[in-house]
Motif scaffolding. Sequence first.
Motif, PDB file in Angstrom:
ATOM      1  N   ASN A 242       0.961  -1.166  -0.037  1.00 47.68           N
ATOM      2  CA  ASN A 242      -0.030   0.032  -0.163  1.00 47.68           C
ATOM      3  C   ASN A 242       0.841   1.175   0.012  1.00 47.68           C
ATOM      4  OD1 ASN A 242      -2.709   1.303   0.166  1.00 47.68           O
ATOM      5  ND2 ASN A 242      -2.230   1.944   2.160  1.00 47.68           N
TER       6      ASN A 242
ATOM      7  N   GLN B  64       2.052   2.011  -3.519  1.00 47.69           N
ATOM      8  CA  GLN B  64       0.992   2.534  -4.246  1.00 47.69           C
ATOM      9  C   GLN B  64       0.558   4.007  -3.981  1.00 47.69           C
ATOM     10  OE1 GLN B  64      -2.143  -0.070  -5.393  1.00 47.69           O
ATOM     11  NE2 GLN B  64      -1.337  -1.768  -4.668  1.00 47.69           N
TER      12      GLN B  64
ATOM     13  N   ARG C 202      -3.898   7.841  -6.861  1.00 46.45           N
ATOM     14  CA  ARG C 202      -4.488   7.669  -5.618  1.00 46.45           C
ATOM     15  C   ARG C 202      -4.586   8.785  -4.655  1.00 46.45           C
ATOM     16  NH1 ARG C 202      -3.861   2.594  -3.175  1.00 46.45           N
ATOM     17  NH2 ARG C 202      -4.374   0.922  -4.613  1.00 46.45           N
TER      18      ARG C 202
END
Length: 541
Positions: A239, A242, A249
């Motif tokens: 995570n 990312q 995001r």
Amino acid sequence: MADITHLPMEQLQDLEYCIDSNPPWAETILLAFQNYILILGTSVMIPTMLVQAMGGSDGDKARVIQTLLFVSGINTLLQALFGTRLPAVVGGSFAYVVPIVYIISDSSLQRISDSHEVNLITWELDSLKFTFREVCSNALAEIYTNNASYTRSSNYCLEYTDSPGLQPSLGSFFKLGNCVEIGIPMLLLVIGLSQYLKHVRPFQDIPIFERFPVLICVTIIWIYSVILTASGAYRHKPNMTQISCRTDRVNLISTAPWFMFPYPLQWGPPTFNAGHAFAMMSAVIVSMVESTAAYKAASRLAIATPPPAYVLSRGIGWQGISVLLDGLFGTGTGSTVSVENVGLLGLTRVGSRRVVQISAGFMIFFSIFGKFGAVFASIPFPIFAALYCILFGLVASVGLSFLQFTNMNSMRNLIITGLTLFLGISVPQFFNEYWTTRHGLVHSNAGWFNAFLNTIFMSPATVGLIVAVFLDNTLEVERSKKDRGMPWWVKFRTFRGDNRNEEFYTLPFNLNRSVIPNSSICIFAYYLNSPLLIFQYALIL
């Protein structure tokens, strides 16, 4: 031996545009937009950390980012017109993060249950009515802080206080490491274009690689990161990877309003808590020290004389007004001079004041028209981290360049310089590690006191200043005046000490000829800023 002698230079000679000279208009506008792109890193990073900690939504984060950019534009204009008049961008400060996190985690605020009440007081202005004694005490503390940082009774304290980029650049490399496939190419590309290809001029006679390395490199690496995201390169990554690498995001474009005009007290009426206000004061002290260092570096990169005490006090006075505006509008942090934008002056070799003033216009415009600003605000942060590694390091080296006016063959000076640099980097790093794992090295029953000391000792410039001032004023002071470089600094202590000061620092609209004498303005700036210290808003969960 004469062929290898490098004489001390008061002003840098290999910069092309000084504070009062301006590039052509097309170049000026592009350079101004480049400054706007650079300030986005801090303007996005701080609200991202704090709004999420408060449980805010992506829409709340977008509004705070817009507000911070809007107020930064106003503060930059005020500083360039009426403050120091240096080409310095005024943006958000990380120094406020520690006291704000303390306020967010205050157990007394966790008992609020009504959601409407929470929304009303989420970001509010803390105000505190001072008695006359308290006002005078804070005024004296502020005067001492300012004098210690710019009168240079400690001379090589300058080499560190003017180098606020040393420890932050280390943190930037950690952020870069969160996404090395984007950060490393960005770092290498900026160095390659701005240094190795700076003399290549494919279009007419404009050194585009030297003037616009940020615009060119950010565009190339941003497109590269979009391709990596679209191709699914991060589909099964952790995570953290990312969040750092993906371009889809941040959710800013979808949540930012098309049009939003920030206004005072937009988060609700002010509330008051004495402990929160005192915790905020530590961040104000740190930001003043760091801003003083950045002003010195900006003056050197703008081919100006070192700003005298009167000019610096004027700048700090207007910074107090900037902090007040931050509190009134609810920006999520206080104000300080952007070190990365100061470094950009040296990278582009353009120290024009007009460039910074136009960049303030970009900040205001893109903060009002949120969708357009959100497009640029969605740039992955490792791209900014790569830029910070270069720009913070450049500002640090500018601070070190002031050592040329001291005797570095003196063992006394070497000891003080070494201790200042080492402790200035090590102590904040030690405090920072404890803060991230155990909520600070200082643990007492008074949370505001913990936040106060942790904030002070997590600032490299402030720690370096404390060490250098103490050592320089206690070790062989009388025998080392010349070695300390004091004769060189004498002419820069007053506004009339150098005839070039009037060219660089005189106020516009003939304000210097007003009925208020300069000394009165100086005192007014000091004492105006003092009560403004307590007009800090608290971020309340």
